[in-house]
Design an enzyme around this catalytic site. Sequence first.
Site, PDB file in Angstrom:
ATOM      1  N   ASP A   1       0.834  -1.197   0.000  1.00 36.14           N
ATOM      2  CA  ASP A   1       0.000   0.000   0.000  1.00 36.14           C
ATOM      3  C   ASP A   1       0.873   1.253   0.000  1.00 36.14           C
ATOM      4  O   ASP A   1       2.051   1.224   0.381  1.00 36.14           O
ATOM      5  CB  ASP A   1      -0.915   0.024   1.224  1.00 36.14           C
ATOM      6  CG  ASP A   1      -2.019  -1.026   1.152  1.00 36.14           C
ATOM      7  OD1 ASP A   1      -2.290  -1.522   0.036  1.00 36.14           O
ATOM      8  OD2 ASP A   1      -2.603  -1.343   2.203  1.00 36.14           O
TER       9      ASP A   1
ATOM     10  N   TYR B   1       5.665  -9.033   8.132  1.00 34.62           N
ATOM     11  CA  TYR B   1       5.220  -7.661   8.362  1.00 34.62           C
ATOM     12  C   TYR B   1       5.493  -7.248   9.806  1.00 34.62           C
ATOM     13  O   TYR B   1       5.427  -8.068  10.723  1.00 34.62           O
ATOM     14  CB  TYR B   1       3.711  -7.531   8.116  1.00 34.62           C
ATOM     15  CG  TYR B   1       3.270  -7.849   6.710  1.00 34.62           C
ATOM     16  CD1 TYR B   1       3.114  -6.846   5.760  1.00 34.62           C
ATOM     17  CD2 TYR B   1       2.991  -9.165   6.326  1.00 34.62           C
ATOM     18  CE1 TYR B   1       2.691  -7.132   4.473  1.00 34.62           C
ATOM     19  CE2 TYR B   1       2.572  -9.464   5.047  1.00 34.62           C
ATOM     20  CZ  TYR B   1       2.423  -8.447   4.121  1.00 34.62           C
ATOM     21  OH  TYR B   1       1.997  -8.742   2.851  1.00 34.62           O
TER      22      TYR B   1
ATOM     23  N   TYR C   1      -4.439  -9.731   3.561  1.00 33.69           N
ATOM     24  CA  TYR C   1      -4.469  -8.308   3.902  1.00 33.69           C
ATOM     25  C   TYR C   1      -4.258  -8.162   5.411  1.00 33.69           C
ATOM     26  O   TYR C   1      -5.134  -8.482   6.220  1.00 33.69           O
ATOM     27  CB  TYR C   1      -5.800  -7.687   3.491  1.00 33.69           C
ATOM     28  CG  TYR C   1      -6.026  -7.657   2.000  1.00 33.69           C
ATOM     29  CD1 TYR C   1      -5.599  -6.579   1.228  1.00 33.69           C
ATOM     30  CD2 TYR C   1      -6.670  -8.711   1.348  1.00 33.69           C
ATOM     31  CE1 TYR C   1      -5.804  -6.537  -0.144  1.00 33.69           C
ATOM     32  CE2 TYR C   1      -6.887  -8.687  -0.022  1.00 33.69           C
ATOM     33  CZ  TYR C   1      -6.448  -7.599  -0.760  1.00 33.69           C
ATOM     34  OH  TYR C   1      -6.663  -7.564  -2.116  1.00 33.69           O
TER      35      TYR C   1
END
EC number: 5.4.99.25
Length: 436
Positions: A254, A322, A394
């Site tokens: 993103d 992440y 996501y």
Amino acid sequence: MIDRLREALKRFNPCDSCLGRAFGYGLTGLENRERGRAIKLYLGMRAHLEGEEETLELLARSGLEEAAAVLDDPPEPEPCGVCRGVLDKVDEFAEVVACELKDLEFRGFVVGSRWPEEIRKAEKELWETLGVEGEPIKREFNREVGKRVEHLLDVRADPRNPDIEVVFDFRPSLEDPKFEVHVRPIYVRGRYLKLRRGIPQTKWPCPRCRGAGCPNCDFTGKLYTESVEELIGMVLKDAFLAESHKFHAAGREDIDVRMLGNGRPFVMELLYPKRRNVDLKEIEGEINRKVGDDVQVVGLEYGDPEDVGKVKDLSERSRKRYRAWVKFGKPVPEDKLREVLKGLERSVIEQRTPRRVLHRRADKVRRKRVHEAKLIEYDGDRAVIEFLCDPGLYVKELISGDAGRTRPSLAELVEVEAECERLDVIEFLDEGGDRS
């Protein structure tokens, strides 16, 4: 055969090249033009000795000067009835190619051509008249122009792996053919790191003007002034003197997410490059000096067209690690949070397409796995958590639950609202869990 040759001269008035290539597969070491002239000279000597004036006139009409010289009133030479004079202009066509290519850097080239049906029909009828199977005009033209370009530019023709393809299209006009130059793109592969938030991966056209320029985008045509693609591409484009570039990456992050760690694999395709031999180590350093506060590249090397497919495939099978900065609606006990995260590990997540991307993604349920979930920092209603996930999961919605569209979610399991305040990709791994 003598009668067949006379008939061919009468019907087609072939130039030396077209007559010679009818016998192009006989003997080696001769150009078709030489073959054709040798045949005409033989016919001319025979006709002169036997007093066959009609044959001499046919030969003179086809351009044999020796035949014209022994006639009292020789006819003017006429264009070849097969190639229409095209093969007499191969030197001119070679000059056109050489002029077009002289400023380009390349290792090998190939000449191609497209021909109207009338030419192919005429040569076939000539061969039938002679009772032979000759060499097509396409092959003769391509070879002869190529040989002359080799001499003019001191480069070699390379039909198997050319950097440049030159194509003449005679279908619209034999006198003024279309001329195209196709330059093989350069492919540069490597990995990029995005160090600053707020940068899209690729150029993002303004949705109001669709790139035309308007007050909404300050007449730039773009929603964001820069992108990873443009920051890397502008340096590579200048280095290779390319007309433009295309960016291919193994997925995307993103706009507000940083790409850190070992970086995301990408391939930059440089279109119509005038240079081909560039020191990529130097370019890597130049990119990092010019835009290194925002984007950096590592491991630049030359690639090939297959790398585009490989990097796309990599996005479908590569896990990512992440680091998420999470804000809870109220403090969550640390032991409960650790227990929940332990339970998330190896869990299969059912995730309906997030609401924020519904405008560009199909609304469907995806099943993805969380492989690791580790608490890095804890401060009551805030935490830093690292997740190792399947590709396509996501993470922001894994944390928030997206109003029940992602289950289980961190928010659902701790029974407190949760949101991802910041997110970084800190490692890009291959399908086996190793660094790619």
